[in-house]
Design a protein around this motif. Structure first.
Motif, PDB file in Angstrom:
ATOM      1  N   LEU A 217       0.812  -1.214   0.000  1.00 35.88           N
ATOM      2  CA  LEU A 217       0.000   0.000   0.000  1.00 35.88           C
ATOM      3  C   LEU A 217       0.851   1.272   0.000  1.00 35.88           C
ATOM      4  CD1 LEU A 217      -2.930   0.748  -0.062  1.00 35.88           C
ATOM      5  CD2 LEU A 217      -2.961   0.714   2.410  1.00 35.88           C
ATOM      6  N   HIS A 218       1.964   1.245   0.703  1.00 26.60           N
ATOM      7  CA  HIS A 218       2.856   2.402   0.727  1.00 26.60           C
ATOM      8  C   HIS A 218       3.330   2.732  -0.691  1.00 26.60           C
ATOM      9  CE1 HIS A 218       5.706   5.019   2.979  1.00 26.60           C
ATOM     10  NE2 HIS A 218       6.354   4.944   1.837  1.00 26.60           N
ATOM     11  N   GLU A 219       3.740   1.721  -1.415  1.00 23.25           N
ATOM     12  CA  GLU A 219       4.224   1.908  -2.790  1.00 23.25           C
ATOM     13  C   GLU A 219       3.107   2.400  -3.712  1.00 23.25           C
ATOM     14  OE1 GLU A 219       7.335   1.685  -5.728  1.00 23.25           O
ATOM     15  OE2 GLU A 219       7.351   1.668  -3.551  1.00 23.25           O
ATOM     16  N   VAL A 220       1.882   1.949  -3.475  1.00 21.72           N
ATOM     17  CA  VAL A 220       0.754   2.432  -4.263  1.00 21.72           C
ATOM     18  C   VAL A 220       0.646   3.944  -4.123  1.00 21.72           C
ATOM     19  CG1 VAL A 220      -1.789   2.458  -4.403  1.00 21.72           C
ATOM     20  CG2 VAL A 220      -0.556   0.279  -4.312  1.00 21.72           C
ATOM     21  N   TRP A 221       0.771   4.448  -2.898  1.00 20.46           N
ATOM     22  CA  TRP A 221       0.661   5.900  -2.663  1.00 20.46           C
ATOM     23  C   TRP A 221       1.914   6.638  -3.109  1.00 20.46           C
ATOM     24  CZ3 TRP A 221      -3.277   9.072  -1.161  1.00 20.46           C
ATOM     25  CH2 TRP A 221      -4.493   8.420  -0.865  1.00 20.46           C
ATOM     26  N   ASP A 222       3.080   6.049  -2.962  1.00 20.96           N
ATOM     27  CA  ASP A 222       4.321   6.714  -3.363  1.00 20.96           C
ATOM     28  C   ASP A 222       4.493   6.771  -4.874  1.00 20.96           C
ATOM     29  OD1 ASP A 222       5.484   7.592  -1.049  1.00 20.96           O
ATOM     30  OD2 ASP A 222       7.063   6.090  -0.979  1.00 20.96           O
ATOM     31  N   ARG A 223       4.007   5.757  -5.576  1.00 23.13           N
ATOM     32  CA  ARG A 223       4.333   5.644  -6.987  1.00 23.13           C
ATOM     33  C   ARG A 223       3.144   5.405  -7.919  1.00 23.13           C
ATOM     34  NH1 ARG A 223       8.816   1.416  -8.326  1.00 23.13           N
ATOM     35  NH2 ARG A 223       7.494   0.121  -9.567  1.00 23.13           N
ATOM     36  N   TYR A 224       2.394   4.367  -7.666  1.00 22.40           N
ATOM     37  CA  TYR A 224       1.416   3.934  -8.658  1.00 22.40           C
ATOM     38  C   TYR A 224       0.254   4.911  -8.867  1.00 22.40           C
ATOM     39  CZ  TYR A 224       3.950  -0.436  -8.803  1.00 22.40           C
ATOM     40  OH  TYR A 224       4.941  -1.379  -8.962  1.00 22.40           O
ATOM     41  N   LEU A 225      -0.282   5.495  -7.819  1.00 21.31           N
ATOM     42  CA  LEU A 225      -1.369   6.461  -8.001  1.00 21.31           C
ATOM     43  C   LEU A 225      -0.907   7.660  -8.835  1.00 21.31           C
ATOM     44  CD1 LEU A 225      -2.964   6.414  -4.434  1.00 21.31           C
ATOM     45  CD2 LEU A 225      -4.087   5.693  -6.547  1.00 21.31           C
ATOM     46  N   ILE A 226       0.285   8.155  -8.528  1.00 22.62           N
ATOM     47  CA  ILE A 226       0.827   9.316  -9.247  1.00 22.62           C
ATOM     48  C   ILE A 226       1.118   8.958 -10.699  1.00 22.62           C
ATOM     49  CG2 ILE A 226       2.784  10.908  -9.383  1.00 22.62           C
ATOM     50  CD1 ILE A 226       2.912  10.631  -6.251  1.00 22.62           C
ATOM     51  N   ASN A 227       1.805   7.847 -10.920  1.00 20.67           N
ATOM     52  CA  ASN A 227       2.124   7.445 -12.290  1.00 20.67           C
ATOM     53  C   ASN A 227       0.869   7.215 -13.123  1.00 20.67           C
ATOM     54  OD1 ASN A 227       4.852   7.623 -11.829  1.00 20.67           O
ATOM     55  ND2 ASN A 227       5.159   5.433 -11.585  1.00 20.67           N
ATOM     56  N   GLU A 228      -0.138   6.609 -12.525  1.00 15.16           N
ATOM     57  CA  GLU A 228      -1.380   6.349 -13.251  1.00 15.16           C
ATOM     58  C   GLU A 228      -2.068   7.655 -13.653  1.00 15.16           C
ATOM     59  OE1 GLU A 228      -3.452   3.967 -15.402  1.00 15.16           O
ATOM     60  OE2 GLU A 228      -1.934   3.171 -14.049  1.00 15.16           O
ATOM     61  N   TYR A 229      -2.035   8.629 -12.756  1.00 13.08           N
ATOM     62  CA  TYR A 229      -2.621   9.929 -13.078  1.00 13.08           C
ATOM     63  C   TYR A 229      -1.884  10.571 -14.258  1.00 13.08           C
ATOM     64  CZ  TYR A 229      -4.405  14.652 -12.743  1.00 13.08           C
ATOM     65  OH  TYR A 229      -4.986  15.854 -13.037  1.00 13.08           O
ATOM     66  N   LEU A 230      -0.556  10.489 -14.249  1.00 17.58           N
ATOM     67  CA  LEU A 230       0.228  11.072 -15.339  1.00 17.58           C
ATOM     68  C   LEU A 230      -0.116  10.408 -16.672  1.00 17.58           C
ATOM     69  CD1 LEU A 230       3.708  11.481 -13.620  1.00 17.58           C
ATOM     70  CD2 LEU A 230       1.981  13.237 -14.034  1.00 17.58           C
ATOM     71  N   VAL A 231      -0.275   9.102 -16.655  1.00 20.45           N
ATOM     72  CA  VAL A 231      -0.642   8.393 -17.878  1.00 20.45           C
ATOM     73  C   VAL A 231      -2.055   8.781 -18.308  1.00 20.45           C
ATOM     74  CG1 VAL A 231      -1.127   6.112 -18.856  1.00 20.45           C
ATOM     75  CG2 VAL A 231       0.948   6.477 -17.517  1.00 20.45           C
ATOM     76  N   ASP A 232      -2.993   8.838 -17.358  1.00 21.38           N
ATOM     77  CA  ASP A 232      -4.375   9.212 -17.686  1.00 21.38           C
ATOM     78  C   ASP A 232      -4.466  10.609 -18.288  1.00 21.38           C
ATOM     79  OD1 ASP A 232      -5.555   6.872 -16.882  1.00 21.38           O
ATOM     80  OD2 ASP A 232      -6.509   7.699 -15.102  1.00 21.38           O
TER      81      ASP A 232
END
Length: 186
Positions: free
Chosen positions: A56-71
């Protein structure tokens, strides 16, 4: 602050304190870096993101942000990050002065921004009050879409807070002014 402000300090010696300041201000806005509920920062909560095993920590540190950038920008490279920062800055830049004052005051959440220790404490409490619940997950193992949709607005707001707080802090270090006349008069 002293190392960054000192013109005799070499650029190389200023870089480490600058990196630390950026990291501190960014981290204090991430809900799983401010763990007042004994959740181990989300590191021990195993999840999946698009089939990738992570925590979950990695989801907040990386994946949510990266997904937004791609979207939003169809890429997650550094230019997309710059575009997002510009978009966030523009969301407050052209507001009427009273609304800008109200929004910036709420974003910095620190009555006396000249004390980084006091502000960091208030910012940590602000982040902790988000009460991001590690148990609020979709019923399936992969968090990707539903969890993203539930939390991306929080991520954007927290990054905006970090950007405004960092800008004010850097202005105070290098010019001893916040960049906002109504804050400087306090």
């Amino acid at each position: 602050d002293k190392l960054l402000r000192d013109t005799a300090t070499t650029l190389g010696n200023q870089l480490e304190p600058l990196k630390f300041l950026i990291h501190l201000i960014a981290d204090v806005t991430q809900p799983y870096h401010v763990d007042l509920e004994g959740r181990n920062g989300g590191n021990d909560r195993e999840v999946e993101w698009k089939g990738i095993k992570t925590n979950l920590h990695e989801v907040w540190d990386r994946y949510l942000i990266n997904e937004y950038l791609v979207d939003q920008f169809k890429t997650k490279d550094s230019f997309a990050g710059f575009e997002w920062a510009t978009q966030l800055a523009n969301s407050v830049k052209n507001l009427p002065k009273d609304e800008l004052k109200s929004r910036v005051t709420a974003l910095i959440n620190c009555p006396f921004p000249k004390s980084i220790e006091h502000c960091a404490y208030l910012w940590a409490l602000d982040t902790a009050n988000l009460h991001i619940n590690a148990r609020d997950f979709p019923p399936h193992p992969d968090l990707y879409k539903e969890y993203y949709d539930q939390n991306i607005d929080i991520v954007a707001k927290q990054l905006l807070k970090a950007g405004v707080r960092l800008a004010i802090r850097l202005n105070l270090i290098f010019s001893e002014r916040t960049g906002f006349d109504w804050l400087d008069s306090n």
